[in-house]
Each structure stands twice: as structure tokens, then as C-alpha cells.
Motif scaffolding. Structure first.
Motif, PDB file in Angstrom:
ATOM      1  N   PRO A   1       0.818  -1.224   0.000  1.00 20.97           N
ATOM      2  CA  PRO A   1       0.000   0.000   0.000  1.00 20.97           C
ATOM      3  C   PRO A   1       0.855   1.279   0.000  1.00 20.97           C
ATOM      4  N   SER A   2       2.067   1.217   0.537  1.00 17.11           N
ATOM      5  CA  SER A   2       2.950   2.394   0.595  1.00 17.11           C
ATOM      6  C   SER A   2       3.573   2.735  -0.747  1.00 17.11           C
ATOM      7  N   THR A   3       3.671   1.775  -1.649  1.00 19.63           N
ATOM      8  CA  THR A   3       4.337   2.004  -2.939  1.00 19.63           C
ATOM      9  C   THR A   3       3.700   3.155  -3.703  1.00 19.63           C
ATOM     10  N   ILE A   4       2.402   3.283  -3.573  1.00 21.60           N
ATOM     11  CA  ILE A   4       1.682   4.345  -4.271  1.00 21.60           C
ATOM     12  C   ILE A   4       2.211   5.720  -3.880  1.00 21.60           C
ATOM     13  N   TYR A   5       2.709   5.856  -2.656  1.00 20.21           N
ATOM     14  CA  TYR A   5       3.173   7.142  -2.154  1.00 20.21           C
ATOM     15  C   TYR A   5       4.676   7.368  -2.355  1.00 20.21           C
ATOM     16  N   SER A   6       5.348   6.407  -2.979  1.00 16.57           N
ATOM     17  CA  SER A   6       6.783   6.531  -3.174  1.00 16.57           C
ATOM     18  C   SER A   6       7.099   7.528  -4.283  1.00 16.57           C
ATOM     19  N   LYS A   7       8.084   8.386  -4.020  1.00 17.78           N
ATOM     20  CA  LYS A   7       8.529   9.293  -5.079  1.00 17.78           C
ATOM     21  C   LYS A   7       9.672   8.679  -5.871  1.00 17.78           C
ATOM     22  N   TRP A   8      10.335   7.649  -5.326  1.00 18.18           N
ATOM     23  CA  TRP A   8      11.488   7.074  -6.001  1.00 18.18           C
ATOM     24  C   TRP A   8      11.175   5.816  -6.795  1.00 18.18           C
ATOM     25  N   VAL A   9      10.229   4.992  -6.352  1.00 18.12           N
ATOM     26  CA  VAL A   9       9.939   3.730  -7.050  1.00 18.12           C
ATOM     27  C   VAL A   9       9.576   3.967  -8.519  1.00 18.12           C
ATOM     28  N   PRO A  10       8.657   4.882  -8.850  1.00 21.23           N
ATOM     29  CA  PRO A  10       8.368   5.096 -10.281  1.00 21.23           C
ATOM     30  C   PRO A  10       9.602   5.576 -11.060  1.00 21.23           C
ATOM     31  N   TRP A  11      10.437   6.400 -10.442  1.00 22.96           N
ATOM     32  CA  TRP A  11      11.651   6.866 -11.099  1.00 22.96           C
ATOM     33  C   TRP A  11      12.594   5.685 -11.364  1.00 22.96           C
ATOM     34  N   GLU A  12      12.767   4.820 -10.351  1.00 20.74           N
ATOM     35  CA  GLU A  12      13.646   3.662 -10.510  1.00 20.74           C
ATOM     36  C   GLU A  12      13.159   2.756 -11.639  1.00 20.74           C
ATOM     37  N   ILE A  13      11.852   2.519 -11.682  1.00 21.11           N
ATOM     38  CA  ILE A  13      11.287   1.678 -12.747  1.00 21.11           C
ATOM     39  C   ILE A  13      11.543   2.330 -14.107  1.00 21.11           C
ATOM     40  N   GLY A  14      11.303   3.623 -14.210  1.00 21.63           N
ATOM     41  CA  GLY A  14      11.525   4.315 -15.471  1.00 21.63           C
ATOM     42  C   GLY A  14      12.971   4.245 -15.920  1.00 21.63           C
ATOM     43  N   TYR A  15      13.888   4.464 -14.989  1.00 19.23           N
ATOM     44  CA  TYR A  15      15.309   4.405 -15.334  1.00 19.23           C
ATOM     45  C   TYR A  15      15.731   2.983 -15.684  1.00 19.23           C
ATOM     46  N   GLY A  16      15.241   2.018 -14.927  1.00 21.30           N
ATOM     47  CA  GLY A  16      15.668   0.629 -15.116  1.00 21.30           C
ATOM     48  C   GLY A  16      14.984  -0.112 -16.247  1.00 21.30           C
ATOM     49  N   TYR A  17      13.970   0.505 -16.839  1.00 22.12           N
ATOM     50  CA  TYR A  17      13.148  -0.178 -17.838  1.00 22.12           C
ATOM     51  C   TYR A  17      13.971  -0.756 -18.993  1.00 22.12           C
ATOM     52  N   ASP A  18      14.921  -0.014 -19.505  1.00 20.19           N
ATOM     53  CA  ASP A  18      15.734  -0.499 -20.616  1.00 20.19           C
ATOM     54  C   ASP A  18      17.081  -1.063 -20.167  1.00 20.19           C
ATOM     55  N   LYS A  19      17.343  -1.054 -18.875  1.00 17.31           N
ATOM     56  CA  LYS A  19      18.636  -1.492 -18.372  1.00 17.31           C
ATOM     57  C   LYS A  19      18.577  -2.843 -17.653  1.00 17.31           C
ATOM     58  N   THR A  20      17.396  -3.230 -17.182  1.00 16.40           N
ATOM     59  CA  THR A  20      17.232  -4.480 -16.434  1.00 16.40           C
ATOM     60  C   THR A  20      15.982  -5.196 -16.927  1.00 16.40           C
ATOM     61  N   THR A  21      15.810  -6.403 -16.450  1.00 19.83           N
ATOM     62  CA  THR A  21      14.561  -7.132 -16.654  1.00 19.83           C
ATOM     63  C   THR A  21      13.707  -6.841 -15.429  1.00 19.83           C
ATOM     64  N   ILE A  22      12.591  -6.154 -15.629  1.00 23.50           N
ATOM     65  CA  ILE A  22      11.788  -5.676 -14.499  1.00 23.50           C
ATOM     66  C   ILE A  22      10.627  -6.607 -14.205  1.00 23.50           C
ATOM     67  N   GLY A  23      10.402  -6.820 -12.915  1.00 26.71           N
ATOM     68  CA  GLY A  23       9.241  -7.539 -12.422  1.00 26.71           C
ATOM     69  C   GLY A  23       8.745  -6.848 -11.167  1.00 26.71           C
ATOM     70  N   ALA A  24       7.593  -7.263 -10.708  1.00 20.61           N
ATOM     71  CA  ALA A  24       7.033  -6.715  -9.470  1.00 20.61           C
ATOM     72  C   ALA A  24       6.660  -7.881  -8.563  1.00 20.61           C
ATOM     73  N   LEU A  25       6.757  -7.680  -7.279  1.00 17.17           N
ATOM     74  CA  LEU A  25       6.394  -8.690  -6.282  1.00 17.17           C
ATOM     75  C   LEU A  25       5.406  -8.061  -5.313  1.00 17.17           C
ATOM     76  N   THR A  26       4.222  -8.661  -5.205  1.00 15.10           N
ATOM     77  CA  THR A  26       3.209  -8.118  -4.311  1.00 15.10           C
ATOM     78  C   THR A  26       3.370  -8.695  -2.913  1.00 15.10           C
ATOM     79  N   LEU A  27       3.308  -7.825  -1.930  1.00 16.22           N
ATOM     80  CA  LEU A  27       3.322  -8.283  -0.544  1.00 16.22           C
ATOM     81  C   LEU A  27       1.971  -8.904  -0.204  1.00 16.22           C
ATOM     82  N   LYS A  28       1.909  -9.526   0.926  1.00 14.66           N
ATOM     83  CA  LYS A  28       0.717 -10.233   1.382  1.00 14.66           C
ATOM     84  C   LYS A  28      -0.531  -9.347   1.315  1.00 14.66           C
ATOM     85  N   GLY A  29      -1.585  -9.896   0.710  1.00 16.66           N
ATOM     86  CA  GLY A  29      -2.876  -9.227   0.703  1.00 16.66           C
ATOM     87  C   GLY A  29      -3.067  -8.145  -0.347  1.00 16.66           C
TER      88      GLY A  29
END
Length: 182
Positions: free
Chosen positions: A93-121
Motif C-alpha cells: 500500500p505504501s508504494t503508491i506514495y513513493s517518489k522514487w519507485v516510479p523513477w527507478e522503474i523508469g530508469y531501469g526499464y531499458d537497463k534491467t529485466t523488471i518484475g514486481a512482487l506483491t506483498l501479502k494481501g
């Protein structure tokens, strides 16, 4: 062979060697309030023999945050992503409020293989829009499949050597963090 946290300064020389030989490394993107969950996930990934970059021990990054130096923070994050083969965005639930996670995903999109892992619930409906474009790992069972795919080894082999753990009647080390399967 166990993986290491490449962000830890004590692992600097080993991290350089692992990078040079192409050892897989997962950059763990997360909201700071989820650090304790991420530490458990990182430990599990390292036990599977994959390196991680978890910022908890990146003292340069901590210094840049403490001195309010956004350019320094960006430099540290870029270094972690550039030295990783994969990125796993931890969704809570906290990810929505992150200012860095979307930036990291955007930067890493062409540099890494990206996946997401959902926490419980965490439901599909609560996934941020930017996450819906990457493969989503939902639960420990899916995480085991994800790790086996990164290592290029069959899950039963990894289980037999104790690199990953199948669910049984006993508690799994990630039961408090992840659903088993969805």
C-alpha cells in the motif's frame, strides 16, 4: 553459493567480481517503510544464489539523503541499477506514495529485466498503473518460479539443494510477508 548484497561496502570487491562474471543481481525497488519485508525477501533471494542490491547498506546513498542531495541520490540509484541484471519492485500500500519507485522503474526499464512482487494481501486492483506493464510475481510459489527462471535451473533441483523452499505443513520463511499463491 550464496548471493551477496552488492550495496554493502564490505562486499565491494566481491560485487565487482560477480558483476564481471555476469552473476545475476536483483535491484530491489521499494518504499522505505517496507524495508523489513524487503530484508526478508532479499535474504531468501541471496540464499537462492542470486545477488541483490538492497539500499539498506548503501552508506553513500544514506549520506546523499541526509545531506538533501537529490543529484547524489540519483547517482547512487543509477549505480545500483546499472550493476543489476534484474529489478524487482516490491508492491505494498505504501508504494503508491513513493517518489522514487516510479523513477527507478523508469530508469531501469531499458537497463534491467523488471518484475514486481506483491506483498501479502495486495490485490490486482491496487496495483499502480506503471506496474501493470511488467510481469507481476504474486506470492512465494511464483517467487520460486521467478528465481528458478533467473538461475536457469529447474525448481525441483533448487529445492533439493535447499536454495529455495517449497511450501509444506511447516511455516515458510516468507509466510509473514507473502501469500503462498494467488
Amino acid at each position: 553459493m550464496l548471493g551477496i548484497n552488492r550495496a554493502h561496502s564490505l562486499n565491494e570487491s566481491k560485487a565487482k567480481i560477480n558483476l564481471s562474471i555476469g552473476k545475476k543481481c536483483i535491484f530491489i525497488s521499494h518504499h522505505k517503510s517496507d524495508l523489513e519485508y524487503c530484508k526478508k525477501i532479499a535474504t531468501y533471494i541471496m540464499k537462492a544464489g542470486i545477488d541483490v542490491y538492497l539500499d539498506e547498506y548503501d552508506y553513500d546513498l544514506k549520506h546523499q539523503v541526509q545531506t538533501n542531495n537529490p543529484a547524489g541520490v540519483v547517482r547512487c540509484i543509477k549505480k545500483g541499477i546499472n550493476n543489476s541484471s534484474h529489478m524487482l519492485c516490491i508492491i505494498s500500500p505504501s508504494t503508491i506514495y513513493s517518489k522514487w519507485v516510479p523513477w527507478e522503474i523508469g530508469y531501469g526499464y531499458d537497463k534491467t529485466t523488471i518484475g514486481a512482487l506483491t506483498l501479502k494481501g495486495i490485490s490486482n486492483a491496487s496495483l499502480p498503473e506503471y506496474i501493470k506493464t511488467v510481469p507481476v510475481v504474486r506470492g512465494t510459489k511464483s517467487l520460486n518460479t521467478y528465481l528458478a527462471r533467473i538461475l536457469g535451473r529447474p525448481q525441483p533441483v533448487l529445492e533439493s539443494y535447499g536454495y529455495i523452499k517449497a511450501h509444506s505443513n511447516t511455516m515458510h520463511s516468507l509466510d509473514s510477508v507473502l501469500d503462498w499463491e494467488l
